[in-house]
Design an enzyme around this catalytic site. Structure first.
Site, PDB file in Angstrom:
ATOM      1  N   LYS A 102       0.772  -1.092  -0.087  1.00  0.00           N
ATOM      2  CA  LYS A 102       0.040  -0.114  -0.175  1.00  0.00           C
ATOM      3  C   LYS A 102       0.948   1.244   0.043  1.00  0.00           C
ATOM      4  O   LYS A 102       1.803   1.566   0.896  1.00  0.00           O
ATOM      5  CB  LYS A 102      -1.001   0.074   1.128  1.00  0.00           C
ATOM      6  CG  LYS A 102      -1.897   1.093   1.357  1.00  0.00           C
ATOM      7  CD  LYS A 102      -3.068   0.897   2.404  1.00  0.00           C
ATOM      8  CE  LYS A 102      -3.969   1.852   2.500  1.00  0.00           C
ATOM      9  NZ  LYS A 102      -4.828   1.997   3.521  1.00  0.00           N
ATOM     10  N   HIS A 104      -0.426   4.671  -0.214  1.00  0.00           N
ATOM     11  CA  HIS A 104      -0.982   5.564   0.436  1.00  0.00           C
ATOM     12  C   HIS A 104      -1.585   5.445   1.834  1.00  0.00           C
ATOM     13  O   HIS A 104      -1.662   4.207   2.349  1.00  0.00           O
ATOM     14  CB  HIS A 104      -2.009   6.164  -0.655  1.00  0.00           C
ATOM     15  CG  HIS A 104      -3.162   5.272  -0.694  1.00  0.00           C
ATOM     16  ND1 HIS A 104      -2.971   3.979  -1.410  1.00  0.00           N
ATOM     17  CD2 HIS A 104      -4.402   5.116  -0.106  1.00  0.00           C
ATOM     18  CE1 HIS A 104      -4.164   3.365  -1.571  1.00  0.00           C
ATOM     19  NE2 HIS A 104      -5.158   3.932  -0.738  1.00  0.00           N
TER      20      HIS A 104
END
Length: 213
Positions: A102, A104
């Site tokens: 991930k 963000h």
């Protein structure tokens, strides 16, 4: 043996433990199969959490955090954390890994408790050759944490592909203790006492001779 028998009874009742011919991820043809994904109700997961919590307490192992490998280990870690609080008044945090990176928001490979410099118990459902456990070990070691032990529902006690990563390798080379609710030997002992299921023993014994450690 009573609590082991209770777990096997529970697994049969929920059809999580079956006999027949099953192709495993390793490509092996197995005469039995355990699918913890079928233990999916609220009552089931509470019971599973209790099995792990009782085993952890009985082991007297020192630990700080529960780690549940994605995906099946995640509900196991949550349920065990709840059971430890409700039955032993231990407020133990948990963490689990992402399978997808991930970039963000809450970045990083782990969700939950920060595990750096902590003692970790890995909780998973089944261990066969140890490959998946090695992956969890690698994730945890990269975070600078120490592994106290590995707990599983079922230890199939099988050789790894080309014998590269067996349970013995985990125990002897890495010194990580593996504790299971039941093993293949417990399952065979259970079948010996059941007139209906006894017929499956020769297939399990033959499979064990071929792939067992």
């Amino acid at each position: 043996m009573d609590w082991k028998k209770e777990f096997i009874d529970f697994s049969f009742k929920k059809k999580a433990l079956k006999f027949g011919t099953f192709k495993l991820k390793s490509g092996r043809s197995s005469p039995y199969f355990f699918n913890s994904g079928l233990l999916s109700t609220g009552k089931d997961i509470i019971k599973i959490g209790l099995f792990y919590a009782h085993s952890i307490i009985a082991s007297k192992i020192k630990f700080d955090v529960l780690f549940g490998p994605a995906y099946k280990g995640i509900p196991i870690a949550v349920a065990t954390s709840i059971a430890l609080k409700n039955h032993y008044n231990l407020n133990i945090p948990y963490a689990f890994n992402r399978k997808e990176s991930k970039k963000h928001g809450e970045q990083g490979d782990l969700i939950g408790e920060k595990i750096h410099n902590k003692k970790i118990i890995i909780l998973d459902d089944v261990i066969t050759s140890g490959t998946a456990i090695h992956h969890s070990i690698e994730i945890i070691e990269k975070q600078g944490a120490q592994i106290s032990s590995v707990f599983v529902l079922l230890d199939r006690k099988e050789k790894g592909k080309r014998n590269l990563c067996t349970i013995n390798h985990l125990k002897n080379q890495k010194s990580y203790e593996i504790i299971s609710i039941i093993t293949i030997e417990d399952l065979i002992s259970y079948l010996l006492e059941d007139k209906t299921l006894k017929k499956h023993i020769p297939d399990l014994v033959q499979y064990r001779k071929k792939y067992g450690i």
